[in-house]
Design a protein around this motif. Structure first.
Motif, PDB file in Angstrom:
ATOM      1  N   ASP B 290      10.639  -1.894 -11.416  1.00  0.00           N
ATOM      2  CA  ASP B 290      10.545  -0.822 -12.395  1.00  0.00           C
ATOM      3  C   ASP B 290      11.150  -1.247 -13.714  1.00  0.00           C
ATOM      4  O   ASP B 290      10.634  -0.935 -14.784  1.00  0.00           O
ATOM      5  CB  ASP B 290      11.265   0.420 -11.876  1.00  0.00           C
ATOM      6  CG  ASP B 290      10.442   1.122 -10.807  1.00  0.00           C
ATOM      7  OD1 ASP B 290       9.222   0.853 -10.770  1.00  0.00           O
ATOM      8  OD2 ASP B 290      11.010   1.889 -10.028  1.00  0.00           O
ATOM      9  N   PRO B 324       2.043   4.686 -10.525  1.00  0.00           N
ATOM     10  CA  PRO B 324       2.632   5.991 -10.222  1.00  0.00           C
ATOM     11  C   PRO B 324       2.239   6.439  -8.823  1.00  0.00           C
ATOM     12  O   PRO B 324       1.095   6.243  -8.387  1.00  0.00           O
ATOM     13  CB  PRO B 324       2.031   6.904 -11.289  1.00  0.00           C
ATOM     14  CG  PRO B 324       1.630   5.999 -12.386  1.00  0.00           C
ATOM     15  CD  PRO B 324       1.226   4.720 -11.731  1.00  0.00           C
ATOM     16  N   ASP B 375       6.373   9.976  -7.739  1.00  0.00           N
ATOM     17  CA  ASP B 375       6.700  10.229  -9.131  1.00  0.00           C
ATOM     18  C   ASP B 375       6.255  11.624  -9.551  1.00  0.00           C
ATOM     19  O   ASP B 375       6.893  12.272 -10.373  1.00  0.00           O
ATOM     20  CB  ASP B 375       6.019   9.201 -10.030  1.00  0.00           C
ATOM     21  CG  ASP B 375       6.552   7.806  -9.794  1.00  0.00           C
ATOM     22  OD1 ASP B 375       7.775   7.654  -9.757  1.00  0.00           O
ATOM     23  OD2 ASP B 375       5.738   6.883  -9.625  1.00  0.00           O
ATOM     24  N   VAL B 535       5.004  10.772 -15.454  1.00  0.00           N
ATOM     25  CA  VAL B 535       5.623   9.519 -15.031  1.00  0.00           C
ATOM     26  C   VAL B 535       6.344   8.878 -16.210  1.00  0.00           C
ATOM     27  O   VAL B 535       7.390   8.238 -16.048  1.00  0.00           O
ATOM     28  CB  VAL B 535       4.569   8.575 -14.422  1.00  0.00           C
ATOM     29  CG1 VAL B 535       5.149   7.198 -14.131  1.00  0.00           C
ATOM     30  CG2 VAL B 535       4.011   9.184 -13.155  1.00  0.00           C
ATOM     31  N   HIS B 538       9.473  10.464 -16.211  1.00  0.00           N
ATOM     32  CA  HIS B 538      10.258  10.104 -15.042  1.00  0.00           C
ATOM     33  C   HIS B 538      10.860   8.703 -15.185  1.00  0.00           C
ATOM     34  O   HIS B 538      12.027   8.477 -14.906  1.00  0.00           O
ATOM     35  CB  HIS B 538       9.370  10.181 -13.794  1.00  0.00           C
ATOM     36  CG  HIS B 538      10.097   9.852 -12.526  1.00  0.00           C
ATOM     37  ND1 HIS B 538       9.455   9.410 -11.412  1.00  0.00           N
ATOM     38  CD2 HIS B 538      11.401   9.908 -12.198  1.00  0.00           C
ATOM     39  CE1 HIS B 538      10.329   9.187 -10.456  1.00  0.00           C
ATOM     40  NE2 HIS B 538      11.522   9.500 -10.913  1.00  0.00           N
ATOM     41  N   ARG B 539      10.049   7.761 -15.614  1.00  0.00           N
ATOM     42  CA  ARG B 539      10.507   6.374 -15.649  1.00  0.00           C
ATOM     43  C   ARG B 539      11.137   6.002 -16.991  1.00  0.00           C
ATOM     44  O   ARG B 539      11.649   4.904 -17.147  1.00  0.00           O
ATOM     45  CB  ARG B 539       9.332   5.429 -15.362  1.00  0.00           C
ATOM     46  CG  ARG B 539       8.772   5.628 -13.968  1.00  0.00           C
ATOM     47  CD  ARG B 539       7.756   4.561 -13.633  1.00  0.00           C
ATOM     48  NE  ARG B 539       7.265   4.729 -12.271  1.00  0.00           N
ATOM     49  CZ  ARG B 539       6.359   3.924 -11.718  1.00  0.00           C
ATOM     50  NH1 ARG B 539       5.884   2.920 -12.412  1.00  0.00           N
ATOM     51  NH2 ARG B 539       5.966   4.132 -10.487  1.00  0.00           N
TER      52      ARG B 539
END
Lengths: 313, 691
Positions: B290, B324, B375, B535, B538-539
């Motif tokens: 990631d 994702p 995700d 996503v 999220h990331r």
């Protein structure tokens, strides 16, 4: 069998030929010593058609020979004598060796289209013509056939039917083998009469010295010899064929590939020289030589021959 | 190698047969003639054969000349250098090696660039000749030309060729090149030029041509060895980097592999390989994947002495980022594949493998304990969620999972009225499902592409307008049927720390059944955009989710012309790949950004897979426009290639390999002519001379 029947059915001479042959006469150049009456001038004087001379009558002469007109003019008895004519024995020697089987290049390359006679049959026709003339002259004719190196002979006869049968038999023979003409001449010469005329019908593809030696021995014995050299026109001048041909010797079996177009001139000259040598050599022996090609009718060829002989005599 | 089927060879043999035929004709007899005697014939022939001697000396000269030409036949490779320039006028098929070994860097120059420079230089030397074709030997063999083209066009067509991360079958490429030269009966005097670095296991196979075609090999690296160990097909997935290791040597060996991330070694492994063995080797990346996000992960052989090539000393480069992970939570009865949830899953991930833009799992709403890590969670029929499920969901929200609600509850009139207030917002009025066209309006798509996001957020966050006020709501679209209970759930989820919450009320989706998703590519695109947005939150980095729009246009003589616009447009045809920047799409209903692909397959009717309105196109015109666009864009950088060519000269010396067994077939014909003359000269004597 088919060939024999064919030959037997096809006459060697036609009726027209026979009619033309009736006007010909054939015989030797020398007087015939025979006593049998005939149409050839004889060395003897006796009964005949042509007046020869008178001689004084001697007792014992046939009274029918007395020339009564001379008695009336001269009151002397003379006997009238005529030149006596006699028969002449003729012997025909037919060469039936393998070389006599040649009928021309058409016959060899295209048998279906072949129409001309072989040299052997032509020789038989020539013999038949001579025999016919001789028979009309009441000359006895004998035959000999040189076939497969052997000589087959028939005694002289004076009947055309016999001649016909013998020649048909000869024509039916398949030419084969080497000729061996010198040996055959010697054999025949011993058996023929001294003053007989022997006509050799051959292509003369022989060794010239051997043949000449044999003939010279025979000529010395008093016999008359004539040679009719029968050749196909292809032998005189090579046939006109494009490309090469494999020539196979009919008697020896040897083969050679040659282009006739390339060597035709040379061959023709050499053949002419060869013929001339034969003519000269035979003439030196007192032997008449006559070249006859098979492209001429037999009667014409024989007629020309007889005519030329008459001019010479 | 004697190839008797080549036209030139057949001609040569025929010419050789001519003198034999003449000879035989000269020797043949027209027939056999049994002649009375051949004594005189012998005498005549002896006289004529003397003429043959005259031709003997001339025949000797002719025979010596024939033997000399015969020797020159086999000496042709020596003479070929001088004749190489004239050979360029013949048809030429160029085979370009795109194997992984050409990605190696030698003396600061990429091998592929060096080979491309060589190819460019050879093509430049060929002038404006038109007899050129090319075969790109990549993972799959591909001919980039449709028929014979000139050198300039060929340079454009092969300009975009890039090496692959795998070995290639050069032998098959040579066979294909020979086939392209056409059937041997056409008499094409062609040749094949193989541009390769020689790093292939089966390289010795094509040293000799198979059908007599002239083969020239350029670009060989004299220092390289034939490799026996290769790395290929590196994949990043499930937190691991997996590479296939193939050993084709005849001896067992132990190789050491090193996995690197942006040049930093993550780990090494020693692997024992048996002869002919092929196996996979994995390196754990863990959470680094990631963090890596488009970083370069490479696996290479350590201390490999085989060769410089990446086939053997593999340095496969993969730009990787984990896809994702999307979880579709639905009621138990929605687990079946023919349900809307199942159809939605297939729409988002149609392939079911690594090619999908997202990884989709379908989970039962009543079994939250089995929910996978994700995700984004897409929740359908939220009314059916149990309290325990909501509890688990809240727990997941704490991990930053985004939520997408799809609801069809029609009960709450108040909320319905509140949501319909969206219509007063700019662009919101049109944000509805178009029943007549069964598609989302343009305004919906614009909303999700951020064009009116600010306005939308302002609208939905007004006091008294929605219970979602103040929450981290990205967007609420077409929510005519939302209920207060649902909003409360959403609010709690947002308060629990979700990265984002989105809701869709999509009645027609459920009313129409499972097929609605498949028939609505725009909806799938919308879902991709929603997932990508969540996503990204999220990331913490930009993640774009979505398949490239594939225009599958088929048909050669159609009336319409498909054009594309936007950056990075590439034209992919069955004949090759080229950059099609500058082309425009005539019937684009959506703004185009990113990579678009125009894929031309087959020759039947036109089908628009992702964009049905593209229609048919004239492939020839499209291709020509693409070529012109490439030339105009300067993508084919001759200057760079020239630099590579200079490097190639210093490194390899441009060693051209000539096949020593190649035969010049036409010389056989010349020998035949000489022998014919000989026979003609000797023919007269033979025919006259006899046997």
């Amino acid at each position: 069998m088919a060939r024999e029947s064919f030959i037997q059915t096809v006459p060697l001479l036609t009726a027209g030929d026979l009619n033309r042959l009736d006007r010909l006469a054939f015989g030797g150049a020398q007087r015939v010593p025979n006593l049998m009456p005939g149409e050839h001038p004889s060395r003897r004087v006796g009964r005949g058609q042509v007046f020869a001379d008178h001689r004084p009558y001697v007792p014992g002469d046939d009274l029918r020979t007395i020339d009564w007109k001379a008695l009336g003019r001269t009151d002397r008895l003379f006997v009238k004598r005529q030149e006596q004519t006699s028969q002449q024995r003729v012997h025909l020697l037919l060469d039936a060796s393998a070389s006599m089987a040649y009928r021309g290049q058409d016959a060899a390359l295209n048998p279906r289209w072949a129409t001309g006679p072989s040299k052997h049959r032509y020789a038989c026709s020539l013999a038949a013509a001579v025999a016919h003339v001789c028979a009309r002259q009441r000359d006895p004719v004998g035959f000999s056939v040189l076939h497969n190196a052997r000589v087959e002979s028939w005694p002289t006869a004076n009947e055309p039917g016999v001649h016909h049968a013998r020649l048909q038999h000869a024509a039916a023979l398949e030419p084969s083998g080497r000729a061996g003409l010198a040996k055959a001449l010697h054999t025949i010469g011993l058996g023929t009469a001294r003053h007989a005329v022997t006509l050799v019908i051959s292509d003369l593809h022989e060794q010239m010295p051997d043949v000449l030696d044999a003939l010279s021995a025979l000529v010395g014995r008093g016999a008359q010899w004539m040679v009719a050299q029968v050749l196909h026109p292809d032998e005189v001048a090579l046939p006109v064929v494009k490309g090469a041909l494999r020539f196979v010797d009919s008697e020896s079996g040897e083969a050679v590939v040659a282009s006739p177009a390339r060597i035709a001139d040379d061959y023709r000259q050499r053949m002419a020289q060869r013929i001339e040598r034969w003519r000269a050599a035979l003439a030196s022996l007192g032997i008449e030589h006559r070249l006859i090609t098979t492209d001429r009718p037999v009667v014409d060829a024989l007629g020309d021959w007889v005519f030329n002989r008459s001019l010479r005599t | 190698m004697w190839i008797l089927t080549t036209p030139a060879m057949l001609f040569g043999l025929a010419m050789l047969a001519l003198p034999i035929a003449l000879h035989l004709r000269g020797r043949s007899v027209r027939g056999v003639l049994v002649f009375p005697t051949i004594e005189l014939l012998h005498l005549c022939m002896d006289r004529h054969t003397t003429g043959r001697r005259v031709r003997k000396w001339l025949l000797l000269v002719v025979r010596c000349l024939a033997l000399g030409l015969w020797v020159l036949t086999f000496a042709r490779p020596v003479l070929r250098e001088a004749a190489s320039q004239s050979d360029l006028n013949n048809h030429t098929v160029w085979v370009l090696d795109l194997s992984g070994s050409t990605r190696a860097v030698v003396d600061g120059v990429v091998v592929h660039d060096r080979l491309s420079a060589l190819l460019d230089r050879e093509l430049a030397q060929s002038g404006e000749t038109t007899g050129h074709r090319a075969v790109l030997a990549g993972v799959a063999l591909r001919e980039v030309t449709d028929g014979w083209v000139d050198a300039r066009t060929l340079r454009v067509l092969v300009g975009d060729a890039q090496p692959v991360d795998a070995p290639v079958d050069l032998d098959a490429a040579m066979v294909m090149a020979e086939r392209l030269l056409g059937p041997q009966s056409t008499g094409a005097a062609g040749r094949i030029v193989l541009v390769t670095d020689g790093q292939a296991h089966d390289f010795p196979k094509f040293f000799g041509p198979k059908t007599g075609v002239s083969v020239r090999v350029i670009g060989l690296n004299d220092d390289a060895l034939i490799p026996d160990t290769a790395l290929h097909n590196l994949q990043i997935w499930a937190g691991q980097a997996t590479v296939e290791l193939t050993h084709t040597g005849d001896q067992s060996r132990v190789v050491e592999l090193a996995c690197e991330l942006e040049g930093k070694t993550l780990g090494t492994q020693k692997v024992t390989l048996a002869p002919g063995q092929s196996r996979g080797v994995s390196f754990a990346l863990g959470s680094l994947i990631d963090a890596a996000n488009e970083a370069v992960v490479s696996v290479r052989l350590v201390n490999n002495t085989d060769a410089l090539a990446t086939d053997d000393v593999c340095s496969a480069v993969i730009e990787s980022a984990e896809r994702p992970r999307v979880m579709i939570v639905t009621a138990g009865d929605a687990m079946m594949s023919d349900t809307p949830a199942g159809a939605l899953g297939r729409a988002l991930a149609p392939f079911g493998d690594a090619r999908d833009p997202v990884e989709v799992r379908v989970a039962r709403a009543d079994a939250p304990e089995s929910w996978p890590t994700c995700d984004v969670a897409i929740v359908t029929k939220t009314g059916g969620l149990s309290s325990s499920a909501l509890s688990v969901m809240r727990e997941r929200m704490a991990g930053g999972v985004g939520l997408i609600f799809i609801e069809d509850d029609k009960a709450a009139a108040d909320d319905l009225q509140a949501i319909t207030g969206l219509q007063s917002a700019p662009g919101g009025e049109a944000a509805r499902w178009d029943e007549s066209n069964a598609s989302w309006s343009d305004a919906v798509l614009e909303a999700f592409t951020g064009l009116s996001r600010r306005t939308l957020l302002d609208a939905v966050t007004q006091p008294g307008w929605s219970p979602m006020r103040g929450q981290s709501v990205e967007a609420i679209l077409a929510w005519p049927d939302g209920t207060p209970a649902v909003w409360r759930k959403i609010g709690r989820a947002g308060n629990a720390g979700a990265s984002g919450v989105m809701g869709i009320s999509f009645d027609p989706l459920f009313d129409a059944g499972a097929g609605a998703f498949a028939d609505s590519p725009s909806f799938v695109g919308l879902m991709h955009a929603m997932v990508g947005s969540l996503v990204t939150r999220h990331r913490g980095r930009n993640v774009t989710v979505g398949q490239p729009m594939v225009f599958r246009i088929e048909g050669r003589s159609a009336s319409g012309v498909a054009t594309l616009h936007g950056p990075g447009v590439r034209l992919i045809t069955t004949r090759g790949v080229t950059d099609a920047s500058g082309l425009t799409v005539q019937s684009d209903a959506t703004p185009i950004s990113g990579v678009y692909t125009l894929r031309l397959e087959g020759r039947t009717s036109a089908v628009g897979c992702a964009q049905p309105d593209v229609g048919e196109c004239d492939l020839t015109r499209v291709r020509d426009e693409a070529i012109r666009a490439v030339e105009g864009s300067g993508h084919h950088d001759a200057g760079t290639r020239d630099t590579g060519g200079a490097s190639a000269d210093t490194h390899t010396g441009d060693g051209a390999y000539h096949n020593v067994l190649e035969v010049w077939p036409w010389s056989a014909g010349l020998v035949g002519v000489i022998l014919t003359a000989e026979v003609l000269l000797a023919g007269g004597g033979r025919r006259g001379g006899g046997a």
